[in-house]
Motif scaffolding. Structure first.
Motif, mmCIF file in Angstrom:
data_model
loop_
_atom_site.group_PDB
_atom_site.id
_atom_site.type_symbol
_atom_site.label_atom_id
_atom_site.label_comp_id
_atom_site.label_asym_id
_atom_site.label_seq_id
_atom_site.Cartn_x
_atom_site.Cartn_y
_atom_site.Cartn_z
ATOM 1 N N ILE A 122 0.830 -1.205 0.000
ATOM 2 C CA ILE A 122 0.000 0.000 0.000
ATOM 3 C C ILE A 122 0.870 1.264 0.000
ATOM 4 O O ILE A 122 0.593 2.213 -0.735
ATOM 5 C CB ILE A 122 -0.978 -0.005 1.187
ATOM 6 C CG1 ILE A 122 -1.978 -1.157 1.016
ATOM 7 C CG2 ILE A 122 -1.701 1.342 1.314
ATOM 8 C CD1 ILE A 122 -2.835 -1.436 2.236
ATOM 9 N N GLY B 14 0.257 0.863 -3.931
ATOM 10 C CA GLY B 14 -1.143 1.234 -3.721
ATOM 11 C C GLY B 14 -1.399 2.726 -3.770
ATOM 12 O O GLY B 14 -2.546 3.157 -3.869
ATOM 13 N N MET C 209 -9.463 -1.816 -3.230
ATOM 14 C CA MET C 209 -8.071 -1.692 -3.655
ATOM 15 C C MET C 209 -7.537 -3.042 -4.122
ATOM 16 O O MET C 209 -7.733 -4.059 -3.469
ATOM 17 C CB MET C 209 -7.216 -1.161 -2.499
ATOM 18 C CG MET C 209 -5.752 -0.995 -2.844
ATOM 19 S SD MET C 209 -4.796 -0.405 -1.431
ATOM 20 C CE MET C 209 -5.070 1.331 -1.608
#
Length: 177
Positions: free
Chosen positions: A113, A117, A141
């Motif tokens: 992330i 991300g 996500m």
């Protein structure tokens, strides 16, 4: 290697959302806010505290060791893994990820992330005045997921690198002093 939605490998919720000014105490349960979440670490700088009673009242946002916390407002998408010393603390306005540890390593997930991300976070922020990242967007996500043993090796490497970075920061701070 496969790609999955974060909501398929973890349960997500959000920390307490509401006015906090009257809830802060001089000591008690540590209470994290967005400014305490840095990439890969939780900062105790300007940490707040709440009473045990209020902590119990907002128990859905109690954090546990190994949870991943993601900033919603401020620098959305910044995340860290909750370390042992913050197990049982509480938080405000942060996306809380309770990963399924059989499917995903927390440190691997935080690394994914924090790096890959970020583009997804940037493309999915909402809000008219102050942009933020919400739980539904986090659940959608896309996470690239190698086998769990590969994730753990990547996590060990990330921990080693972050440890060296912290050590170098301490050395620089000592030299500057």
């Amino acid at each position: 290697m496969k790609t999955v939605k974060l909501g398929e490998i973890a349960d997500l919720t959000v920390g307490f959302v509401g006015s906090m000014t009257e809830q802060y105490t001089e000591s008690g349960v540590s209470f994290l806010r967005s400014l305490n979440i840095k990439p890969f670490e939780i900062s105790s700088e300007d940490i707040r505290f709440i009473s045990e009673e209020f902590n119990t009242k907002i128990s859905k946002s109690i954090l546990h060791e190994g949870d991943v916390v993601i900033v919603r407002t401020g620098i959305p998408g910044t995340c860290a893994v909750v370390p042992k010393e913050y197990d049982g603390c509480n938080c405000s306005d942060i996306v809380i990820v309770h990963p399924n540890n059989e499917l995903v390593d927390s440190t691997y997930l935080a690394g994914f992330i924090n790096f890959w991300g970020q583009k997804q976070v940037e493309n999915n922020k909402v809000g008219a005045i102050q942009k933020h990242f919400n739980v539904h967007t986090a659940e959608e996500m896309l996470i690239t997921l190698p086998e769990i043993d590969v994730q753990r090796k990547i996590a060990m490497l990330l921990n080693d690198i972050n440890g060296k970075i912290k050590n170098n920061q301490k050395i620089n701070d000592n030299l500057a002093a």
